[in-house]
Design a protein around this motif. Structure first.
Motif, PDB file in Angstrom:
ATOM      1  N   GLY A  37       0.802  -1.225   0.000  1.00 61.10           N
ATOM      2  CA  GLY A  37       0.000   0.000   0.000  1.00 61.10           C
ATOM      3  C   GLY A  37       0.827   1.263   0.000  1.00 61.10           C
ATOM      4  O   GLY A  37       0.302   2.350   0.206  1.00 61.10           O
ATOM      5  N   ALA A  38       2.124   1.158  -0.235  1.00 62.27           N
ATOM      6  CA  ALA A  38       2.972   2.349  -0.215  1.00 62.27           C
ATOM      7  C   ALA A  38       2.845   3.148  -1.516  1.00 62.27           C
ATOM      8  O   ALA A  38       3.277   4.286  -1.585  1.00 62.27           O
ATOM      9  CB  ALA A  38       4.428   1.954   0.012  1.00 62.27           C
ATOM     10  N   GLY A  39       2.238   2.539  -2.541  1.00 60.49           N
ATOM     11  CA  GLY A  39       2.068   3.256  -3.812  1.00 60.49           C
ATOM     12  C   GLY A  39       3.087   2.837  -4.857  1.00 60.49           C
ATOM     13  O   GLY A  39       3.317   3.556  -5.829  1.00 60.49           O
ATOM     14  N   LYS A  40       3.671   1.654  -4.678  1.00 64.32           N
ATOM     15  CA  LYS A  40       4.733   1.218  -5.593  1.00 64.32           C
ATOM     16  C   LYS A  40       4.205   0.994  -7.014  1.00 64.32           C
ATOM     17  O   LYS A  40       4.773   1.492  -7.983  1.00 64.32           O
ATOM     18  CB  LYS A  40       5.367  -0.109  -5.091  1.00 64.32           C
ATOM     19  N   SER A  41       3.092   0.231  -7.084  1.00 62.46           N
ATOM     20  CA  SER A  41       2.547  -0.061  -8.419  1.00 62.46           C
ATOM     21  C   SER A  41       1.932   1.178  -9.044  1.00 62.46           C
ATOM     22  O   SER A  41       1.915   1.325 -10.264  1.00 62.46           O
ATOM     23  CB  SER A  41       1.477  -1.145  -8.323  1.00 62.46           C
ATOM     24  N   THR A  42       1.427   2.046  -8.182  1.00 63.01           N
ATOM     25  CA  THR A  42       0.822   3.283  -8.668  1.00 63.01           C
ATOM     26  C   THR A  42       1.800   4.090  -9.491  1.00 63.01           C
ATOM     27  O   THR A  42       1.442   4.656 -10.521  1.00 63.01           O
ATOM     28  CB  THR A  42       0.379   4.140  -7.468  1.00 63.01           C
ATOM     29  N   LEU A  43       3.046   4.131  -9.013  1.00 61.93           N
ATOM     30  CA  LEU A  43       4.032   4.975  -9.672  1.00 61.93           C
ATOM     31  C   LEU A  43       4.173   4.624 -11.154  1.00 61.93           C
ATOM     32  O   LEU A  43       4.128   5.497 -12.019  1.00 61.93           O
ATOM     33  CB  LEU A  43       5.386   4.870  -8.957  1.00 61.93           C
ATOM     34  N   SER A  44       4.300   3.329 -11.446  1.00 60.88           N
ATOM     35  CA  SER A  44       4.491   2.969 -12.853  1.00 60.88           C
ATOM     36  C   SER A  44       3.245   3.263 -13.676  1.00 60.88           C
ATOM     37  O   SER A  44       3.322   3.585 -14.859  1.00 60.88           O
ATOM     38  CB  SER A  44       4.912   1.505 -12.993  1.00 60.88           C
ATOM     39  N   LYS A  45       2.063   3.168 -13.052  1.00 66.90           N
ATOM     40  CA  LYS A  45       0.833   3.505 -13.783  1.00 66.90           C
ATOM     41  C   LYS A  45       0.766   4.998 -14.066  1.00 66.90           C
ATOM     42  O   LYS A  45       0.330   5.419 -15.140  1.00 66.90           O
ATOM     43  CB  LYS A  45      -0.398   3.075 -12.983  1.00 66.90           C
ATOM     44  N   ILE A  46       1.197   5.783 -13.092  1.00 65.17           N
ATOM     45  CA  ILE A  46       1.182   7.235 -13.309  1.00 65.17           C
ATOM     46  C   ILE A  46       2.155   7.616 -14.420  1.00 65.17           C
ATOM     47  O   ILE A  46       1.856   8.441 -15.277  1.00 65.17           O
ATOM     48  CB  ILE A  46       1.529   7.979 -11.995  1.00 65.17           C
ATOM     49  N   LEU A  47       3.309   6.941 -14.420  1.00 63.92           N
ATOM     50  CA  LEU A  47       4.318   7.247 -15.431  1.00 63.92           C
ATOM     51  C   LEU A  47       3.851   6.889 -16.833  1.00 63.92           C
ATOM     52  O   LEU A  47       4.330   7.428 -17.820  1.00 63.92           O
ATOM     53  CB  LEU A  47       5.619   6.501 -15.114  1.00 63.92           C
ATOM     54  N   THR A  48       2.879   5.964 -16.924  1.00 59.49           N
ATOM     55  CA  THR A  48       2.394   5.558 -18.253  1.00 59.49           C
ATOM     56  C   THR A  48       0.951   5.994 -18.481  1.00 59.49           C
ATOM     57  O   THR A  48       0.226   5.417 -19.279  1.00 59.49           O
ATOM     58  CB  THR A  48       2.510   4.032 -18.443  1.00 59.49           C
ATOM     59  N   LYS A  49       0.506   7.003 -17.721  1.00 60.30           N
ATOM     60  CA  LYS A  49      -0.779   7.672 -17.993  1.00 60.30           C
ATOM     61  C   LYS A  49      -2.012   6.787 -17.807  1.00 60.30           C
ATOM     62  O   LYS A  49      -2.917   6.780 -18.652  1.00 60.30           O
ATOM     63  CB  LYS A  49      -0.788   8.206 -19.433  1.00 60.30           C
ATOM     64  N   HIS A  50      -2.063   6.028 -16.723  1.00 62.21           N
ATOM     65  CA  HIS A  50      -3.306   5.311 -16.435  1.00 62.21           C
ATOM     66  C   HIS A  50      -4.388   6.351 -16.142  1.00 62.21           C
ATOM     67  O   HIS A  50      -4.162   7.280 -15.373  1.00 62.21           O
ATOM     68  CB  HIS A  50      -3.124   4.372 -15.247  1.00 62.21           C
ATOM     69  N   PRO A  51      -5.589   6.210 -16.755  1.00 62.03           N
ATOM     70  CA  PRO A  51      -6.596   7.277 -16.657  1.00 62.03           C
ATOM     71  C   PRO A  51      -7.164   7.493 -15.245  1.00 62.03           C
ATOM     72  O   PRO A  51      -7.791   8.515 -14.988  1.00 62.03           O
ATOM     73  CB  PRO A  51      -7.696   6.816 -17.624  1.00 62.03           C
ATOM     74  N   ASP A  52      -6.978   6.528 -14.355  1.00 62.22           N
ATOM     75  CA  ASP A  52      -7.540   6.674 -13.008  1.00 62.22           C
ATOM     76  C   ASP A  52      -6.798   7.700 -12.154  1.00 62.22           C
ATOM     77  O   ASP A  52      -7.319   8.179 -11.154  1.00 62.22           O
ATOM     78  CB  ASP A  52      -7.500   5.335 -12.261  1.00 62.22           C
ATOM     79  N   TYR A  53      -5.559   8.005 -12.508  1.00 64.13           N
ATOM     80  CA  TYR A  53      -4.742   8.830 -11.622  1.00 64.13           C
ATOM     81  C   TYR A  53      -4.604  10.243 -12.154  1.00 64.13           C
ATOM     82  O   TYR A  53      -4.528  10.466 -13.354  1.00 64.13           O
ATOM     83  CB  TYR A  53      -3.344   8.215 -11.467  1.00 64.13           C
ATOM     84  N   SER A  54      -4.545  11.203 -11.229  1.00 61.25           N
ATOM     85  CA  SER A  54      -4.296  12.567 -11.680  1.00 61.25           C
ATOM     86  C   SER A  54      -3.091  13.140 -10.939  1.00 61.25           C
ATOM     87  O   SER A  54      -2.882  12.874  -9.753  1.00 61.25           O
ATOM     88  CB  SER A  54      -5.534  13.432 -11.482  1.00 61.25           C
ATOM     89  N   VAL A  55      -2.305  13.897 -11.676  1.00 62.56           N
ATOM     90  CA  VAL A  55      -1.096  14.500 -11.125  1.00 62.56           C
ATOM     91  C   VAL A  55      -1.401  15.966 -10.830  1.00 62.56           C
ATOM     92  O   VAL A  55      -1.862  16.693 -11.702  1.00 62.56           O
ATOM     93  CB  VAL A  55       0.063  14.374 -12.139  1.00 62.56           C
ATOM     94  N   SER A  56      -1.166  16.381  -9.576  1.00 65.45           N
ATOM     95  CA  SER A  56      -1.494  17.768  -9.227  1.00 65.45           C
ATOM     96  C   SER A  56      -0.295  18.702  -9.384  1.00 65.45           C
ATOM     97  O   SER A  56      -0.447  19.859  -9.728  1.00 65.45           O
ATOM     98  CB  SER A  56      -2.062  17.845  -7.815  1.00 65.45           C
ATOM     99  N   SER A  57       0.899  18.182  -9.137  1.00 61.53           N
ATOM    100  CA  SER A  57       2.068  19.026  -9.393  1.00 61.53           C
ATOM    101  C   SER A  57       3.315  18.176  -9.581  1.00 61.53           C
ATOM    102  O   SER A  57       3.310  16.976  -9.311  1.00 61.53           O
ATOM    103  CB  SER A  57       2.265  20.034  -8.259  1.00 61.53           C
TER     104      SER A  57
END
Lengths: 249, 475
Positions: A37-57
């Motif tokens: 739950g630390a967000g490890k898998s999230t990082l790679s999804k964010i880097l490849t534009k998974h539509p569920d995630y939004s980057v604020s800054s």
């Protein structure tokens, strides 16, 4: 190759990354570890534009052939076409389309982007079957629907096969080791090591130490509460293997 | 997530042209007037009047999944045509340039110079056929392809022999209405042992607001003949619902083959479900002769409401019926569609492949029946009904009925439901395919067993139509 600066990201208003920094140079292999739950898998999804995630800054700068790209301004397919590849933790199943058709379409798309002629069907089949043999994938996988009815291990091998086929420059491997037995792990680790060169960079996300023994990372980062709390070399991974995360958090 | 953007409907334009039409309303007088306009023989008028009397005894059917208010049949215009069309259509040069432009914009040039090679076209505009092309090629081999109005006069005996024999006016509510007030449609006759040298095609265009279109088509394939028939339909965007109630009858004699394909793209209404065509259609083919074959291939992508069950009556020994369907619904569209395969003759065979795609808030229903009568020894049917949901507010229903009265019959049925997910799209995109390529790959994979039965020029159109309609729907 990749420079992440003060990255903040969230999903459904839940903050996932809170000021993450990372710099990966060509030829380096980085590894991200961290408790569940630390967000490890999230990082790679964010880097490849998974539509569920939004980057604020923050910013994600990707450099290819001395040209700087901001991944945040690119669509998922553009990111891929520019040489970034994510081997997913849970590749989806897609019915009705044969794996061969799929591999053909993506190869065509990449060839078009690079301005080279697409490989003809026959040659492409040979190339793919060669890779399949190397990865010990049954040859009938070409006629089956994408990931449909594949075992966990077969799905992971199919991800690695696509990586070998598309020859990306920056590769994210998300929990590649989960679902693989020891033979599978050996085969995949070997393929990755052969694929490594001074131009290619890897970012590996894992829970386990056993894959790291085979693919020795240059850097290890511990992700907790949305940022890296500790970075080090391979010895950090060994220490975590022995002592867990409690001494860090 | 539902779409916030209006989907593109490329054919929603209105042709500005002087029209001549009846006042709204339906009485015996209306029927006399239609019949007089068409200069029909007495028997046709009498047939219409009988149908009208019967229709008045019937109730509008509401047994399907479609939800709609009872229609007001007095609030419809039953006849509309471009002014002086009868005179003008005799000479291509006299046709209103607006009309010619309209069909050109729809991709159906009626100009003899620009006409599509390999396809003869009958262009129907509201209540009247404007032109048919390629007549000289067809004349050479004796193929008759003209508007039904023309056929009733010029080929009276042929029409009289077959008209209403596959779909009698007593069949159902909309068939009775159609028999009373039909205005135009196509007539085809393929003589014995002739392989029709061109594909035949009818293009239906509704233009005038508040007009109902009552299409009537009759296609006869004589012994040993073959024909490929294509049908397309579009209408302008209009915020009031409009009725298209068609009857299509096919007759295949010994060893004849009819392949009938439809790409239906009537205006489906706006994103809030206002307006759109009510497509209430009875299509049926009879394999009357031994070894005859009829196939219905349909790609249904339009209409606010679709109520349509193209069917095959397999009377002849060893005859075969096929139904290949893709039905796509989006926004607030409703489709209740499927087929009937009625096995009467020995060793008859039928195949049903139905693919339903529902997105947004739409409802997509497959309704089908396979009937094997006691006489149909050795009958075989294979049915496959698959549904795909796009987004989470749409619905898919499947109602397959099997009524088997002969124990030598072999019946197989398969069904599935799947969903296009955001994760599937992300996966394909993360490998370098654009959003459009990804949707197209998934949808084509899903529909390929149907699309492969379409003639080439239609399958490309069908694929791009389906892709366009699904844009912005996946989420």
């Amino acid at each position: 190759m990749l420079k992440i600066t003060d990255l903040h990201a969230s999903i459904d208003d839940k903050k996932i990354l809170t000021g993450l920094n990372l710099n990966i140079n060509p030829g380096e292999l980085h590894c991200i570890m961290g408790p569940n739950g630390a967000g490890k898998s999230t990082l790679s999804k964010i880097l490849t534009k998974h539509p569920d995630y939004s980057v604020s800054s923050g910013s994600i700068e990707y450099t290819l052939n001395f040209e700087k790209n901001n991944l945040l301004n690119m669509d998922a397919n553009e990111i891929s076409l520019n040489g970034v590849f994510l081997a997913m933790q849970h590749p989806v199943e897609i019915g009705g389309i044969s794996n061969f058709q799929f591999l053909k379409e993506i190869t065509k798309s990449h060839c078009l982007h690079q301005g080279v002629a697409a490989t003809n069907d026959e040659d492409l089949k040979k190339i793919i079957l060669n890779l399949a043999e190397k990865l010990k994938l049954p040859s009938d996988f070409l006629d089956r629907s994408i990931n449909d009815g594949f075992s966990g291990g077969e799905k992971k091998r199919n991800e690695v096969l696509q990586m070998l086929l598309l020859k990306p420059n920056l590769i994210f491997l998300d929990e590649l080791d989960s679902g693989l037995d020891i033979d599978g792990l050996n085969i995949i680790a070997k393929s990755i090591k052969e694929f490594q060169n001074s131009e290619r960079s890897f970012l590996l996300v894992t829970h386990y130490h056993r894959i790291l023994e085979k693919i020795k990372p240059d850097f290890v980062h511990v992700l907790y509460n949305g940022k890296f709390i500790k970075s080090g070399d391979y010895s950090l991974a060994k220490k975590i293997e022995d002592q867990g995360y409690s001494w860090l958090i | 997530m539902s779409t916030t953007k209006e989907k593109q409907y490329q054919h929603g334009f209105i042709t500005k042209i002087d029209m001549e039409s009846f006042a709204k309303g339906l009485t015996k007088e209306t029927i006399y007037k239609i019949s007089a306009k068409k200069k029909e023989p007495q028997w046709m008028l009498e047939y219409r009047l009988k149908a009208f009397d019967h229709w008045k005894t019937l109730k509008e059917p509401h047994w399907g999944s479609n939800q709609y208010e009872k229609l007001d049949y007095q609030d419809v215009i039953y006849y509309a045509e471009p002014k002086n069309i009868e005179k003008k259509k005799k000479n291509y040069e006299d046709l209103d340039p607006e009309l010619i432009k309209t069909f050109e914009r729809l991709g159906i040039p009626i100009n003899e110079q620009k006409r599509i090679s390999g396809v003869a076209v009958d262009a129907v505009f509201d209540s009247v056929s404007i032109a048919t092309t390629h007549n000289e090629v067809l004349d050479k081999v004796g193929v008759i392809f003209c508007s039904i109005s023309e056929a009733i006069i010029k080929h009276e005996q042929l029409v009289k022999k077959y008209f209403g024999t596959v779909v009698p006016y007593t069949d159902n509510y909309f068939a009775a209405l159609n028999a009373a007030v039909f205005t135009d449609g196509s007539f085809c006759y393929i003589p014995k042992n002739v392989k029709c040298p061109l594909d035949l095609s009818t293009y239906f265009r509704i233009n005038m607001q508040e007009t109902g279109q009552f299409e009537r088509t009759l296609l006869i394939a004589d012994k040993g003949s073959f024909v490929n028939y294509l049908e397309g339909c579009t209408a302008p965007m209009n915020d009031k619902n409009q009725l298209h109630a068609a009857v299509v009858e096919l007759v295949a004699l010994d060893d004849a083959i009819i392949k009938y394909s439809t790409v239906q793209n009537w205006y489906p209404g706006d994103k809030n479900g206002n307006g759109g065509i009510y497509n209430f259609v009875t299509k049926r083919g009879q394999c009357r002769g031994k070894n005859s074959q009829i196939s219905w291939t349909q790609v249904e992508t339009g209409s606010a409401i679709t109520w349509k069950y193209p069917s095959c009556v397999l009377t002849g020994e060893n005859s075969q019926g096929f139904f290949y369907s893709v039905a796509l619904t989006h926004d607030y569209m409703q489709a209740d569609t499927g087929t009937k395969m009625i096995h009467i003759g020995k060793n008859t065979k039928s195949v049903i492949i139905s693919k339903g795609i529902s997105s947004d808030n739409s409802i997509n229903t497959y309704r089908g029946i396979v009937q094997v009568l006691p006489s149909a020894d050795g009958a075989k049917n294979y049915s496959q009904c698959d549904s795909m949901l796009v987004g989470s507010n749409s619905q898919a229903h499947t109602y397959p009925v099997m009524d088997i009265k002969n124990n030598t019959a072999i019946i197989e049925h398969e069904a599935s439901t799947s969903k296009i997910s955001q994760d599937q799209l992300y996966y394909l995109q993360s490998r370098g395919l654009s959003a459009e390529q990804s949707i197209s790959l998934i949808v084509n994979g899903f529909c390929k067993d149907v699309f492969k039965h379409l003639p080439l020029e239609f399958s490309e159109e069908a694929v791009s139509l389906v892709e366009m309609k699904l844009e912005n729907s996946v989420g």
